[in-house]
Structures are given as structure tokens and as C-alpha cells.
Design an enzyme around this catalytic site. Structure first.
Site, PDB file in Angstrom:
ATOM      1  N   SER A 130       0.864  -1.036  -0.031  1.00  0.00           N
ATOM      2  CA  SER A 130       0.033   0.059   0.140  1.00  0.00           C
ATOM      3  C   SER A 130       0.854   1.291  -0.148  1.00  0.00           C
ATOM      4  O   SER A 130       2.035   1.288   0.493  1.00  0.00           O
ATOM      5  CB  SER A 130      -0.899  -0.028   1.360  1.00  0.00           C
ATOM      6  OG  SER A 130      -1.261   1.119   1.477  1.00  0.00           O
ATOM      7  N   TYR A 154      -1.858  -1.298  11.009  1.00  0.00           N
ATOM      8  CA  TYR A 154      -2.242  -1.752   9.691  1.00  0.00           C
ATOM      9  C   TYR A 154      -1.043  -1.468   8.782  1.00  0.00           C
ATOM     10  O   TYR A 154      -0.567  -2.598   8.143  1.00  0.00           O
ATOM     11  CB  TYR A 154      -3.445  -1.122   9.056  1.00  0.00           C
ATOM     12  CG  TYR A 154      -3.738  -1.047   7.433  1.00  0.00           C
ATOM     13  CD1 TYR A 154      -3.821  -2.623   7.025  1.00  0.00           C
ATOM     14  CD2 TYR A 154      -3.312  -0.137   6.734  1.00  0.00           C
ATOM     15  CE1 TYR A 154      -4.041  -2.621   5.744  1.00  0.00           C
ATOM     16  CE2 TYR A 154      -3.495  -0.303   5.473  1.00  0.00           C
ATOM     17  CZ  TYR A 154      -3.827  -1.578   4.813  1.00  0.00           C
ATOM     18  OH  TYR A 154      -3.891  -1.752   3.442  1.00  0.00           O
ATOM     19  N   LYS A 158       1.957  -4.120   6.555  1.00  0.00           N
ATOM     20  CA  LYS A 158       2.331  -3.796   5.366  1.00  0.00           C
ATOM     21  C   LYS A 158       3.814  -3.892   5.288  1.00  0.00           C
ATOM     22  O   LYS A 158       4.524  -4.502   4.531  1.00  0.00           O
ATOM     23  CB  LYS A 158       1.831  -2.666   4.513  1.00  0.00           C
ATOM     24  CG  LYS A 158       0.209  -2.662   4.259  1.00  0.00           C
ATOM     25  CD  LYS A 158      -0.116  -3.932   3.356  1.00  0.00           C
ATOM     26  CE  LYS A 158      -1.607  -4.060   3.123  1.00  0.00           C
ATOM     27  NZ  LYS A 158      -2.127  -5.506   3.054  1.00  0.00           N
TER      28      LYS A 158
END
Ligand code: NAD
Ligand code: UFG
Length: 349
Positions: A130, A154, A158
């Protein structure tokens, strides 16, 4: 020629379902593994229907990635050419509230997947990273060489998974891995039969706008009107989900290039659009007025983020085709046919 089987984790979800359709239309067999935690099996059925004569090349397994014996069983019965790994939890705010849930699901799920792949000699992976790994970039456009950071659990999952991928490639050069850093996926398949259907209150801009347009929510709250941008609102690189899906097919093709090791590519359009510009484009596409509530900045939000697209253009020979008008047109088509997402009365029957 024998058709290649691709394992798609999280293939019932928003980006996964669009990618599975493009895979099927491209002549691949697709095997979805999804626990349906944030998706519906109706999406899989619709993809099958949209794929027409290729529909029978799709199979679905409701499996949690952390269920190693179930995953093992799948690899015993099918020889996979590669894995596209979408499965993960993705709500930034929730990850701050429940970090262990995010680390458990996203990290353990990925580690189990990589272990099973290695054990069965399947060492080709495309992973959903991302643009969040660029944090608040010092300049734009973001190139793949920019320093990486994360401001929430979050984002950290990644970053960690990217590092895990670099480590396993270091340890075993048979791996071929492509990390795709998505910018802001929006829109839906032009048929209006598949699209994004978030559970609960949408976190992201366009799903929220869509729910205002169909009367499910009274107004859009604009987070921040005092940024150093032309109209004061945040700027992002919105990309049509079908373009994004096609980017995965290009990445898959790239995995056959002998020079590939562990590579990273941005998938964006290279263009920045503000919140107000996006709302105006949606109003034009839908003919609906979106009432606005102007509010303060959302914690953790960056001001301006958009992609450098050069690397993907040169090395993947992939470029986004659609602009924001098409994104909004297709978002509205999906929304108006399915105002309550996959739980709406079936508009495709
Ligand atoms: P999504 O929630 O629609 O799809 C993810 C899918 O994974 C869901 O169907 C969910 O049920 C499944 N899943 C989650 N945990 C699982 C597990 N342990 N086992 C099996 N299945 C599991 O999300 P999306 O928007 O399609 O995103 C796909 C991927 O792209 C995610 O990894 C996400 O972090 C990443 N990504 C998304 C965006 C975005 O804005 N949508 C941006 C950048 C990156
Ligand atoms: N915004 C609003 N109101 C809302 C929702 C969003 O004004 O109700 C604004 C945000 O402040 C931001 C812009 O709309 O300026 C886009 O916000 P999104 O939440 O749609 O997208 P983000 O860029 O914040 O983050 C998204 C995903 C991340 C992902 C990132 C990059 O949520 O997971 O894109 O791909 F990492």
C-alpha cells in the site's frame, strides 16, 4: 496448452474479485481462498457469471489462511503457478484499537501462506502492499525508492510483510516476488455487478460518498479544509479498480522474467485529486447532490500523496487507462444497482 492455476487469497474481496475476473478472462484458472470475514460469496458467484464461458475455471474455498492443514490440502491437490495475496484486514482505525488482531491475521496469515508455498515448491508471489508505507511523503510523486514508514498497526503489517518478502528472497533466490503498492482504488466493474461493499461505516472516501448518494447517510464529513492544496482538502491518487486488477495480470506476467527477484511497483495514475474535486466528479456522474460537513483533519492523514508511475510503465508495461470521471461513473452504476451492496435484491438475475 495447459491452463495455469493461480491461488488468489482474499479473492472474494473488493480488489480480489475484480482481479479474479481479469484472470479468468485472461485464460487462467483461479482458485480463491477467503474466510469471508469482509466479503460475500455472492461476489464470487457474480464473477463466475461475468466470466461467461470462463466461469467454470473458478473455484472457491472458504478457508482462513491461518488454517495451515486446510491450506496444505489445497496445495496437495492443485499445482499453483503463483499466488496473488490480497487476504488481510485493512481498516486503519480498527488496527489502532485492535493491533493484535491485525498482527495475528495479516502477519500470521502471510507466514503460514509462505511456509506452505515453500513446502510445495510454489515460489512466485504478488503481494498487496500500500501507498500507506510512504507515510506523509516529503515530496510527490512518490517513487519506489522513498523512505518507508508506518503510523498505525495496519501500515506496519504492510511494512513487515514487505521486509519478510525481502528476507525470504535473500535466503532463497528461487523466490520471485512482486510487491504492489496500491494508491487509492475506487470505482467498480463497468457491469455494476461487482464493487466495494464495506461492512459498517465506511472508512474511505468513495464508499462513504456512495452511501450518501443512495440515502444511507445524510452527509459526507470532509476531513480537513486547511491543507496547503488548491482547495484546502487532501489530495490522493485515485485509481480505477479495473486498472488495478489489470496491473496484477502484468505483474503475474513479469514473474516469468528470469531477472525478477523481489521487486516493488507503485500502482497509481500519477495524478492527484482533492476531496472536493472527487465529490464534484461524483455529483456530475450521479446527478446527486452530496451534502458536506466541513470538519478538522483526520489524525494520521497525509496532505498530498500521488504516485510516480514510471517504474510500472517501463518494467510492467502497465499504465492506468481510466480517469476520475470513469471511476465515478462506474462507482455510481454499482451503487445504484446495489444500494445495499451484495445484500441488495439481485439486480443481475
Ligand atoms: P477486502 O477486505 O475487500 O478484501 C480482503 C479479503 O481478504 C476479504 O474478502 C476478507 O474476507 C479476506 N480475508 C481477510 N483475512 C483473511 C484470512 N485470514 N484468511 C482468508 N481470507 C481473509 O479488501 P480490498 O480492498 O480488496 O484489499 C485487498 C488487499 O489490498 C488488502 O491486503 C489491503 O490491505 C490491500 N490494500 C487495499 C487498499 C484499499 O484502499 N482498498 C489500498 C492499499 C492496499
Ligand atoms: N476523507 C474525507 N471524508 C471521509 C473519508 C475520507 O474527507 O469520510 C478524505 C481523507 O481525509 C483523505 C481522502 O478523503 O484526504 C482519502 O481518504 P481515504 O480514507 O479514502 O484514503 P486514504 O488515502 O486515507 O487511505 C487509503 C486506505 C489505506 C491505504 C491508502 C493508500 O484507507 O489503507 O489509501 O492506498 F493504505
Amino acid at each position: 496448452m495447459e491452463q495455469k492455476s493461480i491461488l488468489v487469497t482474499g479473492g472474494a474481496g473488493y480488489i480480489g474479485s475484480h482481479t479474479v475476473l481479469q484472470l479468468l478472462l485472461g485464460g487462467y484458472r483461479a482458485v480463491i481462498v477467503d474466510n469471508l470475514d469482509n466479503s460475500s460469496q455472492i461476489a464470487v458467484e457474480r464473477v463466475q457469471k461475468l466470466a461467461g464461458e470462463y466461469g467454470p475455471n473458478l473455484s472457491f474455498h472458504q478457508i482462513d489462511l491461518r488454517d495451515k492443514p486446510a491450506l496444505e490440502q489445497l496445495f496437495v491437490t492443485t499445482k499453483f503457478e503463483a499466488v496473488i495475496h490480497f487476504a488481510g484486514l485493512k481498516a486503519v482505525g480498527e488496527s489502532v484499537q485492535k493491533p493484535l488482531m491485525y498482527y495475528d491475521n495479516n502477519l500470521i496469515g502471510t507466514i503460514v501462506l509462505l511456509e506452505v508455498m515453500a513446502a510445495h515448491g510454489c515460489k512466485k508471489l504478488v503481494f498487496s502492499s500500500s501507498a500507506t508505507v510512504y507515510g506523509w511523503p516529503k515530496e510527490v510523486p512518490c517513487t519506489e525508492e522513498f523512505p518507508l514508514s508506518a503510523t498505525n498497526p495496519y501500515g506496519r503489517t504492510k511494512l513487515f510483510i514487505e521486509e519478510i518478502c525481502r528476507d525470504i528472497y535473500q535466503s532463497d533466490s528461487e523466490w520471485k516476488i512482486i510487491l504492489l503498492r496500491y494508491f487509492n482504488p475506487v470505482g467498480a466493474h463497468p457491469s455494476g455487478d461487482i464493487g466495494e461493499d464495506p461492512r459498517g461505516i465506511p472508512n474511505n472516501l468513495m464508499p462513504f460518498v456512495q452511501q450518501v448518494a443512495v440515502g444511507r447517510r445524510p452527509a459526507l464529513t470532509v476531513f480537513g479544509t486547511d491543507y496547503s492544496t488548491a482547495d484546502g482538502t487532501g489530495v490522493r491518487d485515485y485509481i480505477h479498480v479495473v486498472d488495478l486488477a489489470d496491473g496484477h495480470i502484468s505483474a503475474l506476467n513479469k514473474l516469468s522474467d528470469p531477472s525478477v527477484g523481489c521487486e516493488v511497483y507503485n500502482l497509481g495514475t500519477g495524478k492527484g485529486t482533492s476531496v472536493l474535486e472527487m465529490v464534484a466528479a461524483f455529483e456530475k456522474a450521479s446527478g446527486k447532490k452530496i451534502p458536506l460537513v466541513l470538519a478538522g483533519r483526520r489524525p494520521g492523514d497525509a496532505e498530498v500523496v500521488y504516485a510516480s508511475t514510471d517504474k510500472a510503465a517501463h518494467e510492467l508495461t502497465w499504465k492506468a487507462k481510466y480517469g476520475i470521471d470513469e471511476m465515478c461513473r462506474d462507482q455510481w452504476n454499482w451503487a445504484s444497482k446495489n444500494p445495499y451492496g451484495y445484500e441488495s435484491p439481485d439486480s443481475t438475475a
